[in-house]
Scaffold this active site. Sequence first.
Site, mmCIF file in Angstrom:
data_model
loop_
_atom_site.group_PDB
_atom_site.id
_atom_site.type_symbol
_atom_site.label_atom_id
_atom_site.label_comp_id
_atom_site.label_asym_id
_atom_site.label_seq_id
_atom_site.Cartn_x
_atom_site.Cartn_y
_atom_site.Cartn_z
ATOM 1 N N TYR A 215 -4.469 10.466 -7.643
ATOM 2 C CA TYR A 215 -5.161 11.597 -7.029
ATOM 3 C C TYR A 215 -5.620 11.199 -5.631
ATOM 4 O O TYR A 215 -6.126 10.099 -5.418
ATOM 5 C CB TYR A 215 -6.372 12.038 -7.854
ATOM 6 N N SER A 216 -5.443 12.112 -4.653
ATOM 7 C CA SER A 216 -5.941 11.902 -3.299
ATOM 8 C C SER A 216 -5.303 10.664 -2.673
ATOM 9 O O SER A 216 -4.081 10.597 -2.563
ATOM 10 C CB SER A 216 -7.478 11.825 -3.322
ATOM 11 N N ALA A 217 -6.107 9.666 -2.277
ATOM 12 C CA ALA A 217 -5.517 8.437 -1.732
ATOM 13 C C ALA A 217 -4.642 7.751 -2.767
ATOM 14 O O ALA A 217 -3.699 7.034 -2.416
ATOM 15 C CB ALA A 217 -6.610 7.493 -1.254
#
Length: 540
Positions: A215-217
Amino acid sequence: MDSGLSYTSAPYTLDSPELGSINGLVLSRLSRPAIHYFGGIPYALPPLGPFRFRRPRPLPLHYRYGTKSNPGNFTGNCAVCPQPAWLNSRNEEAWNEDCLHLNVYIPAGTAPKDGWPVFFYIHGGFLQWGNPNMTAESIAHLLDDSALRCIIVQPAYRLNAFGFIASAELQKEAVLDGHATGNMGFWDQRMALEWTHSSIKAFGGNPGNITVGGYSAGSHSTFQQLAHELYFVPDDKAVIKRVIMWSNGPGVQAKGIFEQQKQFDELLTVLGIPSDLPREEKLQRLRETPAKAIIDSQAKMSITEFRATTDDAFISPETMAHINSGDFARRMKRRGMKLMNGECRDEHNLYRTWRSAKNSYDGVYTRLCADYPEIAVSRYLEDCCGESKTLPSGMKDWQDLFGYAYANLQVHCLERGFHRALVIHGLQPGKDLLRYRIEWRADCCGYPPEWGVTHATDMAIWFWYPGLTTKDKQTLKPWNEALAAFIHGNDVKWGTNGVREARRLRSDGKTDAWDDNRWDEGIHVWNLLNGEDDILKSRL
């Protein structure tokens, strides 16, 4: 949590010829085992002392974690890499640079014939903060109460300066070591992935059925792991079968050493390390600097974000060119790889809160240059604001623009350009490429209601949060079943036709196929930043 979903824990020991004897936990509900858990298992040697800012070192051949008479104890969590605060929360007591550990969650019960499928999940945090230490109870709820039945492996990896600093000084040292500089955090993830591939059978897992996601980074990291495997790992050594990228994408070509040098020099200046020292002494003094001083210095810098480096060892200088030419898609197709990738409707509301830009054009410019090559920032802001550097209509202030810009560059726009290239060159939408859009949020998502369906509010969906109501679970059941099918390697009934369509979870809880009204904008920004112009290619 519903009392019917409460879990109790008890000791559990795994005896393995390959790993030795290790103590973990078994979590049970109503006296029925739900999962087995092992936390904080080292996958590499400690990156301490002279090994700070160097690539991870593998554990010795035939390394054992314990014996029957003296089992290794892995009932806790991974150590937490030193890191800046997030939402004013900073737990220095948990910091430890010896953080190359991972957590393993295993469903109780009989594994499938070939072993449990494996979900290798990379945590987010802008590559600056975060850790993989979800509670064992929350993962027990996911694996026990939903359709998903797989082993979940969550690695810790080095963050911020510890994981992503790069410079000519470090490059020279790395060449002497026989390595390249930068991207230590990505190399950590890769070593954890290789550990998983070689060791997961001891936990009942199938090393031939590994999905990498984040998720995300962690999603951006997943892209980098995918690209690395496609271009630096031969077919017969490949590990990744499928890829999940939640709320992030490929971004732009990573900075080269020349731009990264500016950050390195600024860090040394803030730390009071003279720039005219010999290379070896600079690095020695930097390695002797306490972790807290390195973390505290980042708030005093203009280039605050430590990010990826184009090094031609982990990251190819031709990554975006490979996507545009179709070679990236063809390699995915040849290896049978599938991708799930998408977004939340209001990503910008969370993005604007992380080290938000000063409320001016120059403030936004400087802040974005901390993450992206300056040529990309210059082009994007000129496209948004014109030569007059005027705040675009619809933006409340410059910090609002920063949130939208960050979200577009990390998620919305550059994902769409990536998707188009994959489909043009052979991936089948709705089968090989599963696009999604989230417009619904659960009350238990943990973020202010006024942020809407922002970045990370959908974690409650994917990880089947214990706070979901019965009605929520009914709404999310088709999504959870699709996720389970994807990770198991089964066909997924996604319900979309054509690359412009995305599976959507609407605000009313209904699922439909959404005709993407941001498609043209996304393609425009991709072409602007990741087109064929040689000036955007990073210089080594």
